[in-house]
Design a protein around this motif. Structure first.
Motif, PDB file in Angstrom:
ATOM      1  N   LEU A  13       0.841  -1.190   0.000  1.00 51.65           N
ATOM      2  CA  LEU A  13       0.000   0.000   0.000  1.00 51.65           C
ATOM      3  C   LEU A  13       0.880   1.245   0.000  1.00 51.65           C
ATOM      4  N   LEU A  14       0.701   2.087  -1.005  1.00 50.86           N
ATOM      5  CA  LEU A  14       1.434   3.348  -1.093  1.00 50.86           C
ATOM      6  C   LEU A  14       0.582   4.444  -0.455  1.00 50.86           C
ATOM      7  N   LEU A  15       0.996   4.939   0.704  1.00 44.81           N
ATOM      8  CA  LEU A  15       0.189   5.906   1.439  1.00 44.81           C
ATOM      9  C   LEU A  15       0.223   7.296   0.820  1.00 44.81           C
ATOM     10  N   HIS A  88      -9.023   5.669  -6.629  1.00 46.99           N
ATOM     11  CA  HIS A  88      -9.233   5.651  -5.177  1.00 46.99           C
ATOM     12  C   HIS A  88      -8.702   4.365  -4.531  1.00 46.99           C
ATOM     13  N   THR A  89      -7.461   4.054  -4.842  1.00 48.36           N
ATOM     14  CA  THR A  89      -6.804   2.916  -4.214  1.00 48.36           C
ATOM     15  C   THR A  89      -5.373   3.292  -3.868  1.00 48.36           C
ATOM     16  N   GLN A  90      -4.767   2.537  -2.973  1.00 49.60           N
ATOM     17  CA  GLN A  90      -3.379   2.780  -2.597  1.00 49.60           C
ATOM     18  C   GLN A  90      -2.494   1.580  -2.914  1.00 49.60           C
ATOM     19  N   SER A  91      -3.044   0.582  -3.560  1.00 51.29           N
ATOM     20  CA  SER A  91      -2.332  -0.675  -3.736  1.00 51.29           C
ATOM     21  C   SER A  91      -1.393  -0.649  -4.930  1.00 51.29           C
ATOM     22  N   GLU A 173       2.371  -1.272   4.570  1.00 55.95           N
ATOM     23  CA  GLU A 173       2.102   0.109   4.200  1.00 55.95           C
ATOM     24  C   GLU A 173       3.415   0.867   4.002  1.00 55.95           C
ATOM     25  N   ILE A 174       3.580   1.444   2.830  1.00 57.24           N
ATOM     26  CA  ILE A 174       4.772   2.222   2.496  1.00 57.24           C
ATOM     27  C   ILE A 174       4.414   3.704   2.572  1.00 57.24           C
ATOM     28  N   PRO A 175       4.972   4.450   3.517  1.00 56.37           N
ATOM     29  CA  PRO A 175       4.637   5.869   3.658  1.00 56.37           C
ATOM     30  C   PRO A 175       5.322   6.721   2.588  1.00 56.37           C
ATOM     31  N   ILE A 269       5.232  12.481   6.267  1.00 56.11           N
ATOM     32  CA  ILE A 269       4.772  13.434   5.262  1.00 56.11           C
ATOM     33  C   ILE A 269       5.921  14.331   4.810  1.00 56.11           C
ATOM     34  N   LYS A 270       6.707  14.824   5.775  1.00 54.21           N
ATOM     35  CA  LYS A 270       7.840  15.676   5.425  1.00 54.21           C
ATOM     36  C   LYS A 270       8.861  14.911   4.595  1.00 54.21           C
ATOM     37  N   ASN A 271       9.068  13.651   4.938  1.00 53.97           N
ATOM     38  CA  ASN A 271      10.021  12.843   4.170  1.00 53.97           C
ATOM     39  C   ASN A 271       9.535  12.604   2.746  1.00 53.97           C
ATOM     40  N   VAL A 272       8.208  12.387   2.582  1.00 54.38           N
ATOM     41  CA  VAL A 272       7.649  12.172   1.252  1.00 54.38           C
ATOM     42  C   VAL A 272       7.779  13.438   0.411  1.00 54.38           C
TER      43      VAL A 272
END
Length: 312
Positions: A13-15, A88-91, A173-175, A269-272
């Protein structure tokens, strides 16, 4: 928690930047705009170089390869993000994640190496101008690009194969907005010592060696320029390096920003956002830097836009 073998993993999952539905249209528009600008800008650079005989030189040969690499870097990461937001997916599938990881390593490393090769090209042009066309002959130019591609591909395949041996827990889950190597390794329930060592040595090799080469080249360039007696001559000599130096500063500046952000902040979030500045922004701005700071490139782009259909 019992780990499950990686063969049972079907998807990650890509957040992304945020899970807030209200912000998804804005993020979609942002990524789409940046992607289109990146593709259009770099394609124009490639077309301008290929269509203008005056630009068939080693410097512009490497520039067109850098533009192609920028397109590949952006295409590897952004389209999947756009699709996920739209549906609408994160996969992302296990195979898709590892493929994306591999291509990011290939093209990211290739861009790094090409910047070093371009610095060497400027060094030869300024420090050995009379032998420039002899040293930077077409055969050497092609071999340098192929060597960069070979080295980065071997490195990427090695990292990918080492990830294949890992087992993963149920929390996948990958942030991030793409499958970043260190984030994938962090999710593993296996012993990741070898993987982390490879990341350390790979980062040292593909950041340290090219950067050292760039610093060495520009140290010799500055030393050579300072020996030119006239101010006009010094300015003319250094102006040929201005665009490349700006791109190098942008690339390594944003890369250093990503490193500092991950080191001093625990905010995903800051890292992304910092990683987006490294993986998306330089690729988008590079064509503008070369076209706005380079008279030859501006002339070629002007001829490209004003050329009649029959002459194209």
């Amino acid at each position: 928690m019992e780990p499950r073998n990686h063969t049972a993993v079907s998807e990650f999952l890509l957040l992304g930047l945020t899970e807030d539905p209200a912000l998804q249209p804005l993020i979609f528009s942002l990524f789409l705009s940046m992607y289109l600008v990146t593709i259009l800008g770099n394609l124009l650079i490639i077309l301008a170089v290929s269509s203008d005989a005056h630009l068939h030189t080693p410097m512009y040969f490497f520039l067109s390869n850098l533009s192609l690499t920028d397109i590949c870097v952006s295409t590897t990461t952004i389209p999947k993000t756009l699709v996920n937001i739209q549906v609408h997916t994160q996969s992302i599938s296990y195979t898709g994640c590892l493929s994306q990881l591999c291509f990011v390593l290939i093209f990211g490393g290739l861009e790094n190496c090409l910047l070093a090769v371009m610095a060497y090209d400027r060094y030869v042009a300024i420090c050995h101008p009379l032998r420039y066309m002899v040293i930077m002959n077409p055969r050497l130019c092609v071999l340098l690009v192929l060597l960069c591609l070979l080295v980065t591909t071997v490195n990427a395949l090695l990292h990918t194969l080492m990830v294949l041996r890992l087992s993963f827990c149920s929390a996948l889950e990958i942030p991030h907005f793409f499958c970043e190597l260190t984030q994938v390794i962090t999710l593993s329930c296996s012993d990741t010592l070898i993987n982390n060592l490879l990341v350390f040595w790979g980062t040292s090799l593909f950041a340290g060696v090219p950067l050292s080469g760039i610093i060495f080249s520009y140290a010799r360039i500055v030393s050579s320029i300072l020996r030119i007696p006239s101010v006009g001559g010094r300015y003319k000599a250094f102006s040929t390096c201005g665009s490349h130096l700006s791109v190098v500063s942008l690339f390594y500046g944003t890369g250093f920003g990503v490193y500092m952000s991950s080191a001093v902040s625990d905010s995903s979030i800051k890292n992304v956002v910092a990683s987006m500045m490294y993986m998306v922004v330089p690729q988008m701005l590079n064509p503008f830097i070369y076209s706005l700071r380079n008279k030859e490139m501006k002339g070629a782009l002007g001829h490209l836009f004003t050329a009649s259909p029959s002459s194209l």
